[in-house]
Design an enzyme around this catalytic site. Structure first.
Site, PDB file in Angstrom:
ATOM      1  N   TYR A  19      30.918  16.179  63.458  1.00 21.13           N
ATOM      2  CA  TYR A  19      29.657  15.480  63.705  1.00 21.13           C
ATOM      3  C   TYR A  19      28.898  15.197  62.418  1.00 21.13           C
ATOM      4  O   TYR A  19      28.965  15.973  61.472  1.00 21.13           O
ATOM      5  CB  TYR A  19      28.750  16.359  64.567  1.00 21.13           C
ATOM      6  CG  TYR A  19      28.619  15.897  66.007  1.00 21.13           C
ATOM      7  CD1 TYR A  19      29.551  16.284  66.953  1.00 21.13           C
ATOM      8  CD2 TYR A  19      27.563  15.085  66.406  1.00 21.13           C
ATOM      9  CE1 TYR A  19      29.434  15.873  68.269  1.00 21.13           C
ATOM     10  CE2 TYR A  19      27.442  14.675  67.719  1.00 21.13           C
ATOM     11  CZ  TYR A  19      28.381  15.068  68.652  1.00 21.13           C
ATOM     12  OH  TYR A  19      28.265  14.657  69.947  1.00 21.13           O
TER      13      TYR A  19
ATOM     14  N   ASP B 248      25.182  25.696  63.620  1.00 17.17           N
ATOM     15  CA  ASP B 248      25.484  24.963  62.387  1.00 17.17           C
ATOM     16  C   ASP B 248      24.579  25.327  61.214  1.00 17.17           C
ATOM     17  O   ASP B 248      24.918  25.047  60.071  1.00 17.17           O
ATOM     18  CB  ASP B 248      25.415  23.453  62.648  1.00 17.17           C
ATOM     19  CG  ASP B 248      26.564  23.005  63.547  1.00 17.17           C
ATOM     20  OD1 ASP B 248      27.632  23.632  63.495  1.00 17.17           O
ATOM     21  OD2 ASP B 248      26.386  22.044  64.305  1.00 17.17           O
TER      22      ASP B 248
END
Ligand SMILES: [Cu+2]
Length: 641
Positions: free
Chosen positions: A386, A302
């Site tokens: 998320y 990420d």
């Protein structure tokens, strides 16, 4: 902000500086509109230059850029350094054989093109899905599994999910994954390479909504709880420099790493003592443990493949943060090079933190108690499904904590109704969340009382000889001398910790080097096979701790360009040399692993899970540094704990 107002060489680039830097590189290199701006960020000055900076010194401002030239549908990556002060491009480099992180504009281009493709529409029709407005396509990094398109093209591999109710745009579409249907997409030529259909699995039909309207009556027994700071906060802010209690530090922000802390010092009775030169998240990755066609190749880096700074939320007073808040904006560019300001991405405020210290003399019943207060500096990134919150806590006892908050929606899969998932947890009929892990690698540049530091590993051993009661245990320490010796994992059975020490500055009480201790929280190692593609690409996660000598080009533990990288870059590659790390400028890389065996209670939106680590003084001061915190106002009148 104009150039003349820049207070320090580590101030993040202003919107005006970014605009100027883009103009300079465009003109100097004659860039067409096909050249996309991946990132424009401060090119940090060398450590000594920034540390020794005096207010009267001239400031050289430089931008570091990553650019992606998509001319003719073939991508080429360039790195540029632009000197904003002298208005010239001082470095221009073609980086061969890499793929920069996925661009925000590519997310949406990909979704549109995949949805328009006849093979995709036919695969949806096979599943009885004809209303394309209800269908979402998520861009997942493709990784590198040795397939030809991974070596030669800039690609994404998509997942699909959908809404059931055309009238509810806020419906949680992740409750309805369209499993087994994936597109391989070329981001340079903007074309679908192929549609992979692994067979029809019924789309789970149970709603997974979590908005106020969806969950029914809210509990009605909450009375107001208000934070009052009638005299304002106890911190001061000058540009991006913050002073709070005895702490002082600077803030930065980059599209890739998000929040950066620089030059963290503590005022010890008038002596300003350095602790950390720099601290930031430097990589994170989420490997999935489910071998099914939809999840077997999911492992999102990420930071390096997306950029948590890009994806940072603009925070809202009273919701994300309460009390007296100071917000910081972040300046970057969109992919066309236009200035882009994300307002309120970093939140700073004070919180009550319970008891700082306490003792009651049981004979006299005299009680002394102090309340703890902490300074919170945080940002929250939404990475698709998320949310990751990164919260630094500064405390009055000289400790500094990183609290990672994990929330949001779990990745989901579908399986035929009545079946039980082997590699995950059933959440609703036909719906499951696969097992997975989250690894966060924090780069910490220690400078405990100066630039040259060492790392001491301490652990506790049982002592058998000359101990008549069999009770003895002692703490043993050893200096980690090379970067190979410093590849370590946590061990709770030995109460293992690590300490950044300065061998040249000794504690007046013990005569030992002064130090700051890295105290691990709960941690875990990856479960993926050693020879898997994932483990090759995320080699940094094999150890919780790595220590390297400082090298300006060694910035990211999975390498500069993890997107589609075959593996081996970053820490595993740098440390092959076995360089010494004793009494020199060092960098520590600490990885926090979160093991996520999903619970039903994590659905439909996950209560915050915490992970992190603490840095605390250990032989740095000569007594409890928080003795001088005044008692709470009520302490002498009545009990207040
Ligand atoms: Cu998770």
């Amino acid at each position: 902000m104009s150039d003349t107002l820049v207070l320090h060489p580590l101030e993040p680039l202003s919107a005006e500086e970014i605009t100027t830097a883009v103009q300079i590189v465009r003109k100097a290199r004659g860039l067409s509109e096909h050249v996309r701006f991946v990132s424009v960020t401060l090119h940090e000055p060398p450590p000594e230059a920034a540390l020794n900076f005096k207010p009267e010194d001239p400031i050289m401002r430089e931008a570091f850029m990553v650019l992606l030239d998509k001319t003719n549908g073939v991508g080429a990556t360039y790195e540029a350094i632009v000197n904003i002060s002298t208005r010239e491009v001082t470095s221009w480099r073609h980086v061969e054989g890499v793929q920069p992180s996925i661009l925000l504009e590519e997310f949406f281009a990909c979704q549109e093109a995949v949805k328009a493709h006849p093979d995709f529409q036919a695969a949806l029709a096979k599943r009885g899905i004809t209303d394309l407005d209800l269908v979402y396509v998520d861009p997942w990094s493709a990784g590198n599994y040795g397939n030809v398109e991974e070596q030669t093209r800039r690609i994404l591999r998509t997942t699909v999910h959908m809404r059931l109710n055309p009238n509810d745009p806020e419906e949680n579409s992740y409750a309805h994954p369209v499993a087994g249907l994936h597109a391989l997409f070329d981001l340079n030529s903007l074309e679908v390479i192929r549609i992979d259909d692994y067979g029809v699995v019924p789309v789970p039909q149970q709603y997974g909504n979590y908005t106020v309207d969806a969950v029914g009556p809210a509990r009605a027994d909450l009375k107001p709880l208000e934070i009052s700071q009638p005299e304002g906060p106890s911190f001061t802010v000058n540009g991006h420099e913050v002073s709070w209690q005895k702490w002082r530090f600077r803030l930065g922000f980059s599209p890739r790493e998000g929040l950066i802390l620089y030059h963290i010092t503590y005022d010890d009775e008038g002596r300003v003592r350095p602790i950390l030169r720099r601290a930031a998240l430097s990589e994170m990755v989420v490997p999935y443990g489910d071998p099914s066609p939809s999840h077997g190749r999911q492992n999102a880096f990420d930071v390096g493949e997306y950029g948590v700074g890009w994806l940072a939320n603009s925070l809202k007073l009273g919701c994300d943060c309460v009390g007296h808040i100071h917000y910081f904006d972040a300046h970057m560019t969109d992919n066309a090079g236009n200035p882009l300001t994300l307002p309120n991405v970093v939140c700073m405020h004070e919180e009550d933190d319970g008891t700082l210290w306490k003792h009651t003399n049981f004979r006299t019943e005299h009680m002394e108690v102090r309340r703890s207060r902490r300074l919170v500096v945080s940002f929250i990134a939404t990475v698709g499904i998320y949310e990751y919150g990164f919260f630094w806590y500064f405390r009055q006892d000289g400790s500094l904590e990183m609290d990672v908050k994990l929330t949001g929606i779990m990745n989901t899969g579908a399986l035929p109704p009545g079946e039980t998932p082997r590699y995950g947890k059933l959440l609703a009929p036909g719906l499951y969340a696969p097992n997975h892990q989250h690894f966060f690698c924090f780069r910490l540049d220690p400078m405990v009382d100066g630039s040259n530091n060492s790392v001491v590993e301490e652990q506790t051993v049982t002592v058998d000889e000359e101990t008549p009661y069999g009770n003895a245990f002692m703490v043993q320490g050893r200096v980690l001398k090379t970067e190979q010796e410093a590849q370590r994992v946590t061990d709770q059975r030995q109460a293992r910790t690590w300490k950044f020490v300065n061998p040249s500055v000794l504690n007046a009480v013990t005569g030992e080097p002064v130090g700051y201790q890295l105290v691990p929280g709960s941690n875990v190692l990856p479960f993926a096979s050693e020879d898997s593609s994932f483990m090759q690409r995320a080699g940094f996660a094999k150890n919780h701790l790595w220590v390297t000598p400082y090298a300006p080009e060694e910035r990211y533990p999975a390498g500069d360009y993890p997107n589609q990288h075959p593996g081996g870059a970053g820490l595993p590659s740098w440390t092959k040399v076995g360089r010494p790390i004793e009494n020199t400028r060092i960098v520590a890389w600490y990885t926090v692993g979160v093991h996520h065996a999903p619970r039903i209670e994590d659905w439909p939106v996950m209560p915050v899970a915490h992970a992190g680590f603490m840095l605390r003084p250990c032989g740095f001061f000569t007594r409890n540094p928080a003795l001088d915190v005044p008692p709470p106002l009520a302490a002498h009148e009545e009990c207040c704990d």
